[in-house]
Design a protein around this motif. Structure first.
Motif, short mmCIF file in Angstrom:
data_model
loop_
_atom_site.label_atom_id
_atom_site.label_comp_id
_atom_site.label_asym_id
_atom_site.label_seq_id
_atom_site.Cartn_x
_atom_site.Cartn_y
_atom_site.Cartn_z
N ASP A 33 -24.43 -20.84 9.87
CA ASP A 33 -26.00 -21.13 10.45
C ASP A 33 -26.42 -19.78 9.85
N LEU A 34 -25.82 -18.86 10.08
CA LEU A 34 -26.96 -17.51 10.19
C LEU A 34 -27.09 -17.41 8.65
N ALA A 35 -26.00 -16.94 7.68
CA ALA A 35 -26.14 -16.82 6.66
C ALA A 35 -26.99 -17.68 5.67
N ALA A 36 -27.10 -18.86 6.08
CA ALA A 36 -28.08 -19.87 5.95
C ALA A 36 -29.84 -19.15 6.14
N LYS A 37 -30.15 -19.29 7.72
CA LYS A 37 -30.58 -18.60 8.03
C LYS A 37 -31.79 -17.72 7.38
N ILE A 38 -30.57 -16.83 7.65
CA ILE A 38 -31.64 -15.22 6.91
C ILE A 38 -30.77 -14.85 5.84
N GLY A 39 -29.91 -15.49 4.79
CA GLY A 39 -29.52 -15.09 3.34
C GLY A 39 -28.71 -13.94 3.96
N ASP A 40 -27.88 -14.25 4.42
CA ASP A 40 -27.21 -12.80 4.86
C ASP A 40 -26.06 -13.37 3.77
N GLU A 41 -25.91 -12.43 2.84
CA GLU A 41 -24.74 -13.17 2.00
C GLU A 41 -23.38 -12.62 2.11
N GLU A 42 -23.45 -11.45 2.94
CA GLU A 42 -21.74 -10.93 4.20
C GLU A 42 -21.11 -12.10 4.71
N LEU A 43 -22.09 -11.90 5.41
CA LEU A 43 -21.77 -13.40 6.73
C LEU A 43 -21.32 -14.67 5.72
N LYS A 44 -22.71 -15.15 4.60
CA LYS A 44 -21.75 -16.17 4.31
C LYS A 44 -20.60 -15.98 2.73
N LYS A 45 -19.73 -15.05 2.74
CA LYS A 45 -18.67 -14.79 2.01
C LYS A 45 -17.20 -14.78 3.06
#
Lengths: 645, 645
Positions: B274-286
């Motif tokens: 959720d957070l990775a999507a909302k804030i565009g956090d590439e590290e969390l996405k990975k």
């Protein structure tokens, strides 16, 4: 008293390479190490305090009792192992040490004969208030067994007299008479010990007390409830409040299925068979046979391991034999050897000796490494080290042997079994001499007043050729009954080099050879050892589609060190050729089984699941004896191998 | 803020037969039953006391707090299920009841916004002293989720305002500022709830607090140690003192493997995505992607069950997927659906929707019987009733569903999932409308200012023909992206009756159809449902030589009631023909798979082990959908079937 088959063979000297090694390890490693442990001289190990407890009880040292409530039994098992070891290998210094311990026991004994350091030191007013949990009778049993063994080995009476006094005292405490307690042990052991005490003393009181303990067990009102109420103990019994843990859920004679703690159960079954033989009790015999069938035909691992459940170290239910969760305590397999030995006294039938042999060559000695320095309490048939480390429900399954245990029951139990191995080879019923096990030894038996020397030579368990030389002091007629193991197909027998058709002479798995034996008569038995793929009954749900490899009495396993990881991915085709080769410098010399199998290709998998599409690649497999696993680099191990499908 | 893919689809009416049944069951059975339970009106069941706790907290009743420390969350999940149910099926009386509960919550709330009945009633001075164990933040999270759902369903703000006040208060307690606590929840849940709260309020404070909880987790010095010291608590943490139980063993962004309590983990992974999507956090996405790969490619059962270990209700290790010991909590599969949904928001890739579908049609709904009256907490892939009864290490594996649980997390969790099923069908990214799931429904979405009605018709999961009618209020260009499930081979697509080559239009498992849509444009998708034999990666040691049957999204099992006992003795030849047939009067209508297999002959076995000699006999097998097992006579069940070898 009915005349029964008894193990009269004695003065057996083991000359066997296989067992000789183990006897040496027990003599040179286990017994000395254990002596140091009993005296708290092992750096880093938690103290045993067992000798110190006796000193305190004798008033010769100050201090508190320390250790398990059954700590005395460690001293007992050590003394028993020493006794058996002295039979094969006299050792003055060791015998002197044992004599000193025995004298200490005598000084620790009460005026009334009572001998238990826990209660003497810690709770002197609470003797016999909790026979369910507190192992008083269990410790007495082990001490009695040790005393009998020591008497037989050395001829010295002191220990036997001490224990006879204790047994007399116990007989005054328990029994059918009005003022006596109607109890019986929570951990069976004394029942079989009392039979042994009877055998050397001929005092029927001991036999009757053993029978009392067996017959009182499980009756209503339940003694464990009575004594619990007397001690005002409100706690539920931990095993789901089920006395099946103690095999006290119903009267012993009515029991059909093995339940509860496997060692307790099997010690009890041993005593039942003993009593059935000694007193000709047909009902106990039938109960023993029912329980034997249940254990060996529905609850035994192919290694002779029993007790598939860590909870309660217990039997579970028919055909429930998970390989990766099994408890299969070393002590339970040892107990199975005892029981098989007593069943053979009831009836010479190779089905008993087959199980005895299986347990001896697999599930018991797997409990110790080849150096006698490390031990398994639990003997699983499948080990994945990561599972032992990470799964709480498999933490009892150790991936490597341990140096010693807090509850140190298995190592000394194995020591006494190995040291007494000579007692399991033969039995004699009047003019019939049974040969149950094949191993190098020299024995003298007495047949009809004639001394007969028996010299067995063999490279068992690697080779099935057995030579038995019979040397009577004068020509003597008797029957030599040779066991043909269940695994041996196409066995041949020769006498003095001449073959004959032995098939008509077979009864219950034994070839009965009756003749007038004269010196240097030699029987040659050939038991072809072929590699067998063994299947489980399809009701053993874990083993469908799998085979275990067996050659002679030896069950094999695959170890990661010889193969690779993920041993479940190795598939053995039904028609793959397997070869056996003796490798002298591997694992102290073992026969290795090799062959070409297939292995599921893992490289082409990039998902967890997919539609079926097998890819396999040829792979060499190498199987080693199960008992010798984990003597090299630790890793995975499996006994049951997936077949190629 | 980066613009992200969001689930904007709403006003979905389910017209599906399959899910319509479940919605009805939730509406007519589960929600009313649970309401009675929350009010302690179920005869024979131990009281919930959850509503009473709120009354006591509000000063409207006398008494003591009763129940689990997380009892409030039962009320929250009920309110959330009610909210979703009202979306599909308005019910004034139910809504009035919910409003009353919400008003009660408001009265139980502290002046400062605090809302937790355990601490308010029982330990008012100990708020936030044990966030590791005591579920304060967990309960807050569930209440926030419920408030958001209720606001979306009814437009009423009261609950949302209550929970915003509480969230504001929490934001004053926790955070990076000097005087705030540096803590985070022992049971993750509030992280994903705060993202939902942000979505409806647009208040970035909530997003930041969620991110704070995620980023603080597992840092050193460890907050759980700090608060433990503060409360002078000397006890070791029960999970072998390992904070991996809470996924707090290392910073979240560094985590590679799923460990510990499966529900906690998966709720956290959901929030991370959720957070990775909302804030565009590439590290969390990975990190989310790494953990997704680990869970779905190494730690997931074929049913979408996760968490293979009862100890800690936890993940164990890669490829450790025992069928008979699995924990596979219903709530964990539900959490996997949440996570998959969020991963789809990060990237439209059918690998996420495939897992979501697997979990929805198998491992989640298996947690409830077809009547919505009984529930499984644990969803094993193999059940032998005798083992559940007699083996302590399998006592968590129930052979029949239970009416309710002391820890009643799963039934209301399943209720809210089912009631919200319409939220998982579509997602929209600007002018792309993704269809992730196939089920009958009518939805209206807004594309570029144009209202577009979407009417889906299908007999899924029994038939793979799907018709999707697009009715824009005026001609509108956009992309309809249709998921082609991983199991569907040879799918075809037609538009208004005309086929075309859709293969070039596929990207990451979705067919992107861009055109100017006009009213009554109809897409026909055919997903051939064939019976597949599924294999496991050979590193799953329990499944070598076995196959699972799957047809479309449905995983099958064998039940004793349709076959016989000892299901392990049934062997399915690789080439045996299997047929699928819809049986309307069986299990509320299911497709049954039948075929001729072989069965190991048990009659010729009179021993436990013997050299290989297979005897099999032909036998008809009948497999039913896994989710529907145990709706008839109880008995054995297996998913993984031995193949003929």
């Amino acid at each position: 008293m009915k005349k029964t088959i008894e193990n009269k063979a004695n003065k057996t000297q083991i000359t066997d390479k296989f067992w000789g090694h183990y006897l040496e390890v027990v003599r040179d490693q286990v017994i000395p190490y254990q002596w140091e442990a009993l005296n708290d001289r092992i750096p880093g190990a938690s103290p045993s305090h067992a000798i110190e407890n006796f000193k305190i009880a004798a008033g010769e040292a100050e201090g508190e009792y320390y250790g398990m409530v059954f700590q005395d039994s460690d001293v007992a098992k050590w003394l028993e192992a020493v006794a058996f070891s002295l039979e094969n290998h006299p050792n003055e210094e060791l015998e002197r040490t044992a004599d000193e311990v025995i004298a200490l026991l005598g000084r620790a004994q009460g005026e009334d004969g009572y001998l238990n350091t826990y209660y003497t030191v810690k709770e002197p007013n609470k003797r016999w208030t909790n026979v369910r949990d507190n192992h008083e009778l269990y410790c007495a049993g082990h001490l009695i067994e040790a005393a009998v063994a020591y008497f037989k080995a050395t001829g010295k009476r002191e220990f036997l007299d001490i224990m006879s006094r204790y047994a007399d005292y116990i007989d005054n405490v328990f029994g059918p008479e009005e003022k006596k307690l109607k109890g019986y042990p929570g951990h069976q052991e004394i029942e079989l010990a009392l039979v042994k005490l009877y055998e050397v003393t001929n005092n029927e009181k001991y036999l009757n007390l053993s029978k009392y303990f067996i017959d009182e067990r499980g009756k209503q009102p339940h003694y464990f409830d009575i004594e619990k109420k007397n001690r005002e103990d409100e706690r539920p019994f931990w095993f789901n409040n089920d006395y099946a843990y103690h095999q006290a859920h119903q009267p012993v004679r009515e029991q059909d299925n093995a339940v509860g703690h496997a060692v307790r159960a099997t010690y009890m079954y041993t005593a039942m068979a003993d009593l059935a033989a000694k007193i000709g009790d047909e009902e106990l015999k039938k109960a023993s046979e029912r329980l034997w069938e249940n254990v060996t035909q529905k609850q035994m691992y192919v290694t002779g391991g029993i007790g598939s459940m860590v909870f309660g170290e217990a039997f579970s239910f028919d055909y429930d034999l998970p390989n990766d969760l099994s408890y299969t305590e070393t002590c339970a397999s040892i107990a199975l050897v005892f029981w098989a030995n007593r069943m053979l006294n009831l009836e010479a039938n190779s089905k008993y000796a087959d199980v005895m042999e299986t347990a001896l060559y697999n599930g018991t000695i797997s409990g110790m490494d080849l150096d006698g320095k490390k031990f398994f309490y639990v003997n699983p048939l499948e080990v994945l080290p990561e599972a032992s480390e990470k799964r709480n429900d498999k933490k009892h399954v150790k991936a490597v042997r341990q140096p010693w245990f807090g509850c140190a029951c298995c190592p000394p139990n194995l020591a006494r079994l190995i040291a007494s191995i000579g007692h399991y080879i033969y039995s004699q019923k009047e003019k019939e001499l049974f040969v149950h096990l094949y191993m190098g030894n020299e024995t003298t038996v007495e047949v009809d007043g004639t001394q007969v020397q028996v010299i067995q030579k063999t490279d068992y368990p690697w080779d099935g050729n057995v030579s038995i030389q019979i040397n009577p002091e004068k020509e003597q007629g008797f029957t030599l009954a040779l066991r043909i193991p269940g695994w041996a197909k196409g066995a041949t027998v020769k006498i003095n080099g001449e073959g004959f058709d032995h098939i008509p002479l077979i009864k219950n798995g034994y070839v009965y050879i009756n003749r007038k034996w004269k010196a240097e008569d030699t029987v040659e038995l050939v038991l072809p050892m072929v590699i067998e793929r063994i299947q489980s009954n399809p009701q053993v749900r874990q083993n469908v589609g799998k085979v275990a490899l067996q050659r002679g009495p030896i069950v094999y396993c695959l170890e990661q060190v010889d193969n690779d990881e993920n041993l479940h991915g190795f598939l053995l085709p039904r028609d793959a050729e397997l070869t056996a080769e003796f490798v002298p410098d591997l694992l102290d010399g073992v026969v290795v089984i090799s062959g070409e199998a297939e292995r599921i290709v893992e490289a082409d998998w990039n998902s967890l699941y997919r539609p079926v599409s097998d890819q396999t690649t040829p792979v060499q497999i190498k199987a080693v004896p199960y008992y010798a696993w984990c003597n090299r680099e630790p890793g995975e191990m499996i006994v049951w191998i997936n077949e190629k499908r």
